[in-house]
Design a protein around this motif. Structure first.
Motif, PDB file in Angstrom:
ATOM      1  N   ASP A  92       0.812  -1.221   0.000  1.00 29.74           N
ATOM      2  CA  ASP A  92       0.000   0.000   0.000  1.00 29.74           C
ATOM      3  C   ASP A  92       0.846   1.272   0.000  1.00 29.74           C
ATOM      4  O   ASP A  92       0.359   2.337  -0.381  1.00 29.74           O
ATOM      5  CB  ASP A  92      -0.978   0.037   1.177  1.00 29.74           C
ATOM      6  CG  ASP A  92      -2.329  -0.577   0.845  1.00 29.74           C
ATOM      7  OD1 ASP A  92      -2.683  -0.639  -0.356  1.00 29.74           O
ATOM      8  OD2 ASP A  92      -3.032  -0.981   1.781  1.00 29.74           O
ATOM      9  N   TYR A  93       2.093   1.200   0.407  1.00 27.45           N
ATOM     10  CA  TYR A  93       2.966   2.373   0.426  1.00 27.45           C
ATOM     11  C   TYR A  93       3.631   2.654  -0.930  1.00 27.45           C
ATOM     12  O   TYR A  93       4.316   3.647  -1.088  1.00 27.45           O
ATOM     13  CB  TYR A  93       4.061   2.209   1.476  1.00 27.45           C
ATOM     14  CG  TYR A  93       3.642   2.516   2.890  1.00 27.45           C
ATOM     15  CD1 TYR A  93       2.612   3.404   3.182  1.00 27.45           C
ATOM     16  CD2 TYR A  93       4.305   1.930   3.956  1.00 27.45           C
ATOM     17  CE1 TYR A  93       2.249   3.685   4.492  1.00 27.45           C
ATOM     18  CE2 TYR A  93       3.962   2.219   5.273  1.00 27.45           C
ATOM     19  CZ  TYR A  93       2.933   3.097   5.532  1.00 27.45           C
ATOM     20  OH  TYR A  93       2.592   3.382   6.833  1.00 27.45           O
ATOM     21  N   PHE A  94       3.424   1.769  -1.902  1.00 27.55           N
ATOM     22  CA  PHE A  94       4.100   1.871  -3.196  1.00 27.55           C
ATOM     23  C   PHE A  94       3.116   2.263  -4.289  1.00 27.55           C
ATOM     24  O   PHE A  94       1.904   2.156  -4.105  1.00 27.55           O
ATOM     25  CB  PHE A  94       4.777   0.530  -3.519  1.00 27.55           C
ATOM     26  CG  PHE A  94       5.897   0.223  -2.565  1.00 27.55           C
ATOM     27  CD1 PHE A  94       7.193   0.582  -2.868  1.00 27.55           C
ATOM     28  CD2 PHE A  94       5.640  -0.395  -1.354  1.00 27.55           C
ATOM     29  CE1 PHE A  94       8.233   0.328  -1.978  1.00 27.55           C
ATOM     30  CE2 PHE A  94       6.663  -0.658  -0.453  1.00 27.55           C
ATOM     31  CZ  PHE A  94       7.963  -0.291  -0.774  1.00 27.55           C
ATOM     32  N   PRO A  95       3.632   2.742  -5.436  1.00 27.84           N
ATOM     33  CA  PRO A  95       2.736   3.112  -6.538  1.00 27.84           C
ATOM     34  C   PRO A  95       1.690   2.031  -6.806  1.00 27.84           C
ATOM     35  O   PRO A  95       2.008   0.844  -6.854  1.00 27.84           O
ATOM     36  CB  PRO A  95       3.696   3.282  -7.718  1.00 27.84           C
ATOM     37  CG  PRO A  95       4.977   3.743  -7.067  1.00 27.84           C
ATOM     38  CD  PRO A  95       5.034   2.951  -5.779  1.00 27.84           C
ATOM     39  N   GLY A  96       0.441   2.469  -6.898  1.00 28.46           N
ATOM     40  CA  GLY A  96      -0.678   1.546  -7.068  1.00 28.46           C
ATOM     41  C   GLY A  96      -1.351   1.190  -5.754  1.00 28.46           C
ATOM     42  O   GLY A  96      -2.437   0.619  -5.747  1.00 28.46           O
ATOM     43  N   GLY A  97      -0.708   1.530  -4.634  1.00 26.04           N
ATOM     44  CA  GLY A  97      -1.268   1.235  -3.318  1.00 26.04           C
ATOM     45  C   GLY A  97      -2.218   2.327  -2.856  1.00 26.04           C
ATOM     46  O   GLY A  97      -2.414   3.341  -3.534  1.00 26.04           O
ATOM     47  N   ASN A  98      -2.793   2.120  -1.692  1.00 27.79           N
ATOM     48  CA  ASN A  98      -3.788   3.057  -1.165  1.00 27.79           C
ATOM     49  C   ASN A  98      -3.216   4.183  -0.307  1.00 27.79           C
ATOM     50  O   ASN A  98      -3.953   5.074   0.097  1.00 27.79           O
ATOM     51  CB  ASN A  98      -4.841   2.298  -0.351  1.00 27.79           C
ATOM     52  CG  ASN A  98      -5.736   1.469  -1.247  1.00 27.79           C
ATOM     53  OD1 ASN A  98      -5.942   1.793  -2.404  1.00 27.79           O
ATOM     54  ND2 ASN A  98      -6.258   0.379  -0.707  1.00 27.79           N
ATOM     55  N   MET A  99      -1.912   4.166  -0.015  1.00 30.61           N
ATOM     56  CA  MET A  99      -1.288   5.220   0.794  1.00 30.61           C
ATOM     57  C   MET A  99       0.162   5.389   0.328  1.00 30.61           C
ATOM     58  O   MET A  99       1.109   5.157   1.068  1.00 30.61           O
ATOM     59  CB  MET A  99      -1.336   4.852   2.282  1.00 30.61           C
ATOM     60  CG  MET A  99      -0.766   5.905   3.218  1.00 30.61           C
ATOM     61  SD  MET A  99      -1.475   7.533   3.090  1.00 30.61           S
ATOM     62  CE  MET A  99      -3.065   7.310   3.859  1.00 30.61           C
ATOM     63  N   LEU A 141       3.717   6.478  -0.452  1.00 29.49           N
ATOM     64  CA  LEU A 141       4.670   7.350   0.213  1.00 29.49           C
ATOM     65  C   LEU A 141       5.767   7.754  -0.765  1.00 29.49           C
ATOM     66  O   LEU A 141       6.279   6.911  -1.515  1.00 29.49           O
ATOM     67  CB  LEU A 141       5.321   6.656   1.405  1.00 29.49           C
ATOM     68  CG  LEU A 141       4.413   6.260   2.565  1.00 29.49           C
ATOM     69  CD1 LEU A 141       5.237   5.570   3.646  1.00 29.49           C
ATOM     70  CD2 LEU A 141       3.691   7.468   3.130  1.00 29.49           C
ATOM     71  N   GLU A 142       6.137   9.012  -0.727  1.00 28.11           N
ATOM     72  CA  GLU A 142       7.240   9.480  -1.549  1.00 28.11           C
ATOM     73  C   GLU A 142       8.527   8.805  -1.079  1.00 28.11           C
ATOM     74  O   GLU A 142       8.792   8.706   0.121  1.00 28.11           O
ATOM     75  CB  GLU A 142       7.378  10.994  -1.412  1.00 28.11           C
ATOM     76  CG  GLU A 142       8.423  11.577  -2.329  1.00 28.11           C
ATOM     77  CD  GLU A 142       8.470  13.080  -2.281  1.00 28.11           C
ATOM     78  OE1 GLU A 142       9.552  13.622  -2.526  1.00 28.11           O
ATOM     79  OE2 GLU A 142       7.426  13.707  -1.988  1.00 28.11           O
ATOM     80  N   CYS A 175      12.819   0.974  -0.031  1.00 30.57           N
ATOM     81  CA  CYS A 175      12.722  -0.476  -0.178  1.00 30.57           C
ATOM     82  C   CYS A 175      14.019  -1.055  -0.753  1.00 30.57           C
ATOM     83  O   CYS A 175      14.470  -2.115  -0.334  1.00 30.57           O
ATOM     84  CB  CYS A 175      11.523  -0.833  -1.060  1.00 30.57           C
ATOM     85  SG  CYS A 175      11.181  -2.584  -1.154  1.00 30.57           S
ATOM     86  N   ALA A 176      14.613  -0.343  -1.698  1.00 32.27           N
ATOM     87  CA  ALA A 176      15.879  -0.804  -2.276  1.00 32.27           C
ATOM     88  C   ALA A 176      16.967  -0.857  -1.199  1.00 32.27           C
ATOM     89  O   ALA A 176      17.744  -1.826  -1.143  1.00 32.27           O
ATOM     90  CB  ALA A 176      16.296   0.112  -3.417  1.00 32.27           C
ATOM     91  N   GLN A 177      17.020   0.146  -0.335  1.00 34.89           N
ATOM     92  CA  GLN A 177      18.001   0.148   0.751  1.00 34.89           C
ATOM     93  C   GLN A 177      17.717  -0.992   1.734  1.00 34.89           C
ATOM     94  O   GLN A 177      18.636  -1.665   2.198  1.00 34.89           O
ATOM     95  CB  GLN A 177      17.996   1.496   1.478  1.00 34.89           C
ATOM     96  CG  GLN A 177      18.566   2.620   0.647  1.00 34.89           C
ATOM     97  CD  GLN A 177      20.011   2.381   0.255  1.00 34.89           C
ATOM     98  OE1 GLN A 177      20.833   1.928   1.041  1.00 34.89           O
ATOM     99  NE2 GLN A 177      20.323   2.672  -0.994  1.00 34.89           N
ATOM    100  N   ALA A 178      16.445  -1.193   2.052  1.00 37.26           N
ATOM    101  CA  ALA A 178      16.067  -2.291   2.951  1.00 37.26           C
ATOM    102  C   ALA A 178      16.462  -3.633   2.337  1.00 37.26           C
ATOM    103  O   ALA A 178      16.921  -4.535   3.043  1.00 37.26           O
ATOM    104  CB  ALA A 178      14.575  -2.251   3.242  1.00 37.26           C
ATOM    105  N   GLY A 179      16.291  -3.744   1.031  1.00 33.74           N
ATOM    106  CA  GLY A 179      16.668  -4.976   0.342  1.00 33.74           C
ATOM    107  C   GLY A 179      18.161  -5.259   0.451  1.00 33.74           C
ATOM    108  O   GLY A 179      18.579  -6.413   0.613  1.00 33.74           O
ATOM    109  N   LYS A 180      18.987  -4.223   0.369  1.00 33.65           N
ATOM    110  CA  LYS A 180      20.439  -4.392   0.515  1.00 33.65           C
ATOM    111  C   LYS A 180      20.783  -4.879   1.922  1.00 33.65           C
ATOM    112  O   LYS A 180      21.602  -5.784   2.092  1.00 33.65           O
ATOM    113  CB  LYS A 180      21.154  -3.085   0.226  1.00 33.65           C
ATOM    114  CG  LYS A 180      21.123  -2.683  -1.236  1.00 33.65           C
ATOM    115  CD  LYS A 180      21.785  -1.327  -1.429  1.00 33.65           C
ATOM    116  CE  LYS A 180      21.627  -0.838  -2.860  1.00 33.65           C
ATOM    117  NZ  LYS A 180      22.221   0.507  -3.042  1.00 33.65           N
TER     118      LYS A 180
END
Length: 106
Positions: free
Chosen positions: A13-20, A22-23, A29-34
């Motif tokens: 929901d925080y990503f494009p296409g979601g309901n909220m 976030l910029e 998410c990319a940093q979290a993935g690393k």
């Protein structure tokens, strides 16, 4: 001292296409993935926190919806706990503290 990576509310929901949306969600998410990759390679504990909103009138993180699912880029692997929460505080009425104590995380 034992260490764990807590991935909190990285949900669709925080990503494009979601309901909220976030910029900066994609960059975060990319940093979290690393970090997630590094923790997995090092054999360190990873705990996912998933917010499921039970509040009447909620418009995002609704249980059973694609928006409430953890983003695929940081999806849990087998053996990685997912702790559900229903409040902004990840410790309130959850098993997070018990999970940290069980793994001797300080």
């Amino acid at each position: 001292m034992n260490t764990a990576l807590l991935l909190i509310d990285i949900q669709n929901d925080y990503f494009p296409g979601g309901n909220m949306v976030l910029e900066g969600a994609d960059e975060a998410c990319a940093q979290a993935g690393k970090l997630l990759t590094a923790f997995r390679r090092a054999g360190l504990a990873v705990i996912h926190i998933q917010h499921l909103s039970l509040r009447p009138g909620s418009t995002f993180f609704l249980p059973g919806t694609p928006g409430a699912e953890i983003h695929a880029h940081v999806a849990p692997q087998a053996g990685e706990p997912v702790i559900e929460k229903h409040y902004p505080n990840s410790f309130r009425e959850t098993m997070l503290m018990a999970a940290l104590k069980e793994k001797d995380i300080d």
